[in-house]
Design a protein around this motif. Structure first.
Motif, mmCIF file in Angstrom:
data_model
loop_
_atom_site.group_PDB
_atom_site.id
_atom_site.type_symbol
_atom_site.label_atom_id
_atom_site.label_comp_id
_atom_site.label_asym_id
_atom_site.label_seq_id
_atom_site.Cartn_x
_atom_site.Cartn_y
_atom_site.Cartn_z
ATOM 1 N N ARG A 30 -12.266 -5.758 11.250
ATOM 2 C CA ARG A 30 -10.818 -5.565 11.408
ATOM 3 C C ARG A 30 -10.195 -6.660 12.279
ATOM 4 O O ARG A 30 -10.849 -7.254 13.122
ATOM 5 N N ARG A 31 -8.927 -6.921 12.054
ATOM 6 C CA ARG A 31 -8.117 -7.735 12.966
ATOM 7 C C ARG A 31 -7.272 -6.713 13.714
ATOM 8 O O ARG A 31 -6.409 -6.049 13.138
ATOM 9 N N ILE A 32 -7.544 -6.529 15.004
ATOM 10 C CA ILE A 32 -6.887 -5.463 15.769
ATOM 11 C C ILE A 32 -5.970 -6.089 16.808
ATOM 12 O O ILE A 32 -6.356 -7.008 17.525
ATOM 13 N N TYR A 33 -4.781 -5.535 16.874
ATOM 14 C CA TYR A 33 -3.700 -6.137 17.641
ATOM 15 C C TYR A 33 -3.075 -5.062 18.505
ATOM 16 O O TYR A 33 -3.034 -3.889 18.110
ATOM 17 N N LEU A 34 -2.580 -5.430 19.658
ATOM 18 C CA LEU A 34 -1.628 -4.558 20.348
ATOM 19 C C LEU A 34 -0.638 -5.395 21.136
ATOM 20 O O LEU A 34 -0.922 -6.560 21.458
ATOM 21 N N GLY A 35 0.517 -4.825 21.406
ATOM 22 C CA GLY A 35 1.584 -5.550 22.098
ATOM 23 C C GLY A 35 2.004 -4.818 23.365
ATOM 24 O O GLY A 35 1.572 -3.692 23.628
ATOM 25 N N VAL A 94 -2.416 -16.493 9.569
ATOM 26 C CA VAL A 94 -1.187 -15.905 10.117
ATOM 27 C C VAL A 94 -1.007 -16.426 11.535
ATOM 28 O O VAL A 94 -1.962 -16.407 12.328
ATOM 29 N N LEU A 95 0.191 -16.914 11.831
ATOM 30 C CA LEU A 95 0.516 -17.382 13.178
ATOM 31 C C LEU A 95 1.572 -16.447 13.766
ATOM 32 O O LEU A 95 2.673 -16.333 13.231
ATOM 33 N N LEU A 96 1.209 -15.747 14.834
ATOM 34 C CA LEU A 96 2.183 -14.900 15.534
ATOM 35 C C LEU A 96 2.821 -15.718 16.649
ATOM 36 O O LEU A 96 2.128 -16.456 17.351
ATOM 37 N N VAL A 97 4.122 -15.569 16.813
ATOM 38 C CA VAL A 97 4.829 -16.268 17.894
ATOM 39 C C VAL A 97 5.852 -15.320 18.519
ATOM 40 O O VAL A 97 6.773 -14.864 17.828
ATOM 41 N N PRO A 153 1.298 -17.238 21.396
ATOM 42 C CA PRO A 153 0.926 -17.380 19.990
ATOM 43 C C PRO A 153 -0.461 -16.800 19.715
ATOM 44 O O PRO A 153 -1.262 -16.616 20.633
ATOM 45 N N ASP A 154 -0.705 -16.513 18.460
ATOM 46 C CA ASP A 154 -2.060 -16.131 18.015
ATOM 47 C C ASP A 154 -2.208 -16.611 16.577
ATOM 48 O O ASP A 154 -1.250 -16.530 15.790
ATOM 49 N N TYR A 211 6.246 -6.621 22.176
ATOM 50 C CA TYR A 211 6.342 -8.040 22.530
ATOM 51 C C TYR A 211 4.993 -8.576 23.011
ATOM 52 O O TYR A 211 4.152 -7.822 23.508
ATOM 53 N N ALA A 212 4.822 -9.890 22.839
ATOM 54 C CA ALA A 212 3.668 -10.614 23.407
ATOM 55 C C ALA A 212 2.336 -10.100 22.886
ATOM 56 O O ALA A 212 1.307 -10.263 23.533
ATOM 57 N N GLY A 213 2.349 -9.477 21.727
ATOM 58 C CA GLY A 213 1.113 -8.929 21.174
ATOM 59 C C GLY A 213 0.216 -10.014 20.607
ATOM 60 O O GLY A 213 0.683 -10.997 20.030
#
Ligand code: FRU
Length: 484
Positions: free
Chosen positions: A281-286, A221-224, A205-206, A267-269
């Protein structure tokens, strides 16, 4: 005997380990001018196995330098996923002299006596920008008497309550804990019963805040991520919830399921910690793979790669509040425009092919559909291998078809179409990045992402634009080629 070029699928623009197995991104943090990427790593084989944290650093999140392994298994178990933060004010007591990085990760212990595995949360800290690590002597810092799936801590500083917050995957829920010192953790709340997709175990989660439509208004925002379940066709994928968070409880604004990516291979980002406020910025990678076939993909000696780093934003798209994602701007300097396309009409009588034989290709298209029934892009990897991106004007459906893209036989599911519904198709914007073994498609300025692995013999010999039963007009568009 056939000899294969084992490096042929090695990406140009994406992070991949030099050798052996990789899965989730871990501990992503920015500190002293460097982006750190740790990752789930089996240094002894190119399939999943005893997990370590591999490590890489970069100044721009595109060009990575792999460093020695950061965390090794110990008597508490192997090192599963987790996060890292900069402890600026020495809340932990680990940094009497100057701030440093704390990693918060899951220890995973398989028991030889057949009793259930044990997952606990532990700490390690570094005084030298992540180059060497000391495990906290009081590990583990958080366990659970009964939960077997109890992992993937994502920790952030919650300024309003002046506490560290942890989002933890706990079976098919996310549990929030808080702490003043990263060592003593207190239960806050549990989220997830009777909401969202429960097709598999919840992982990685994030939780973070984003501005709504670039305004002063903010939402959480909740990522799952949801693990692979053989009963369902989709494999592993990531959902998200938009809502509010008061420092203790997360409340979602919606009931319906929202997917972060409509491709199979993201996945799992999670997002980077400690991006400077002036950057904002909110920076994400998976992890650019899918548990359904991650251990079988046709690379040898190394396996798996990450998605491109992407900025996340919250935007209304046709009345729906969506997490919008786009590649970071740092990517721009890696491409040179080689073809500019403006006021180009394409019809069923005449498609248009552009030759671009480069290690990586960027395609930016603005398409007005006049009256075509279908239109899109064929990425011709070679004369016989292609990936087809089609927009159907009657159903408003976007499809990525990798059935003839190259090697596919390693998994029954690999050739299944990757699809999504657009709200309208009279105007469509596409941003496509093609690398040695991947295609990332961002539709309508990132409102929808489709991330897909492919295993062709060559990256892309030609980009073909087509329209069926009518005409499209392409304006303000270009193709860029990678330059080193
Ligand atoms: C997600 C995951 C995590 C776990 C890790 C193990 O892909 O299953 O939940 O910590 O991978 O490698």
């Amino acid at each position: 005997m056939t000899t294969y070029n084992l490096e042929k699928y090695r990406p140009t623009l994406h992070f991949a380990p030099q050798r052996n197995w990789m899965n989730d991104p871990n501990g992503m943090v920015y500190f002293k001018g460097e982006y750190h990427l740790f990752f789930q790593h089996n240094p002894n084989d190119s399939i999943w196995g005893p997990m370590h944290w591999g490590h890489a650093v970069s100044k721009d999140m595109i060009d990575w330098q792999e460093l020695p392994i950061a965390l090794y298994p110990d008597e508490l178990g192997t090192i599963f996923s987790g996060s890292a933060v900069v402890d600026w004010h020495n809340t932990s007591g680990f940094f009497p002299d100057e701030p440093g990085i704390v990693a918060i990760f899951t220890h995973h212990l398989d028991k030889a006596d057949g009793t259930p595995t044990i997952q606990t949360q532990s700490l390690a800290y570094s005084h030298d920008q992540g180059r060497t690590w000391t495990k906290y002597e009081g590990n583990p810092v958080l366990g659970h008497p009964t939960k077997v799936d109890f992992r993937d801590p994502k920790v952030f500083w919650h300024a309003e309550t002046a506490k560290w917050l942890m989002a933890l995957a706990t079976g098919q829920t996310v549990t929030f804990y808080s702490s003043l010192n990263l060592i003593d953790w207190q239960f806050e709340s549990e989220f997830g019963d009777n909401i969202g997709s429960h097709e598999g175990v919840w992982e990685c989660p994030d939780l973070f805040e984003l501005a709504v439509d670039n305004s002063e208004e903010k939402k959480w925002v909740l990522l799952v991520s949801i693990g692979d379940n053989p009963q369902f066709e989709s494999g592993s994928r990531t959902q998200y919830f938009v809502g509010s968070f008061d420092g203790s409880t997360f409340t979602a604004d919606h009931q319906e399921i929202q997917w972060l990516d409509f491709g199979k291979d993201n996945y799992a980002g999670v997002s980077f910690s400690d991006i400077p406020t002036e950057d904002g910025r909110r920076i994400y990678l998976g992890w650019m793979s899918n548990w359904r076939y991650a251990n079988q993909v046709p690379t040898e000696g190394w396996r798996s790669q990450m998605t491109l780093p992407r900025t996340l934003a919250l935007q209304h798209v046709g009345g729906q509040l969506l997490v919008v994602q786009n590649p970071v701007k740092e990517l721009d300097s890696y491409f040179t425009k080689v073809v500019e396309i403006d006021d180009l009409f394409i019809s069923s009588e005449e498609s248009k092919a552009f030759a671009v034989d480069k290690p990586s290709v960027e395609i930016v298209l603005e398409i007005d559909n006049h009256d075509a029934k279908q239109f899109g892009v064929v990425l011709s990897h070679t004369a016989s291998q292609k990936t087809v991106l089609t927009i159907d004007a009657e159903t408003n459906r976007f499809t990525l078809d990798r059935e003839r893209s190259g090697q596919i036989v390693f998994s029954e599911n690999f050739s299944n179409h990757q699809e999504l519904n657009l709200q309208a198709t009279n105007q469509v914007k596409l941003h496509i990045i093609v690398d040695s073994a991947s295609i990332e498609v961002f539709l309508n300025e990132g409102a929808y992402a489709v991330t897909s692995l492919v295993y062709p013999d060559k990256v892309c010999e030609e980009v073909v634009l087509f329209a069926l039963d009518g005409t499209i007009q392409v304006t303000n568009s270009y193709i860029g080629a990678f330059h080193s």
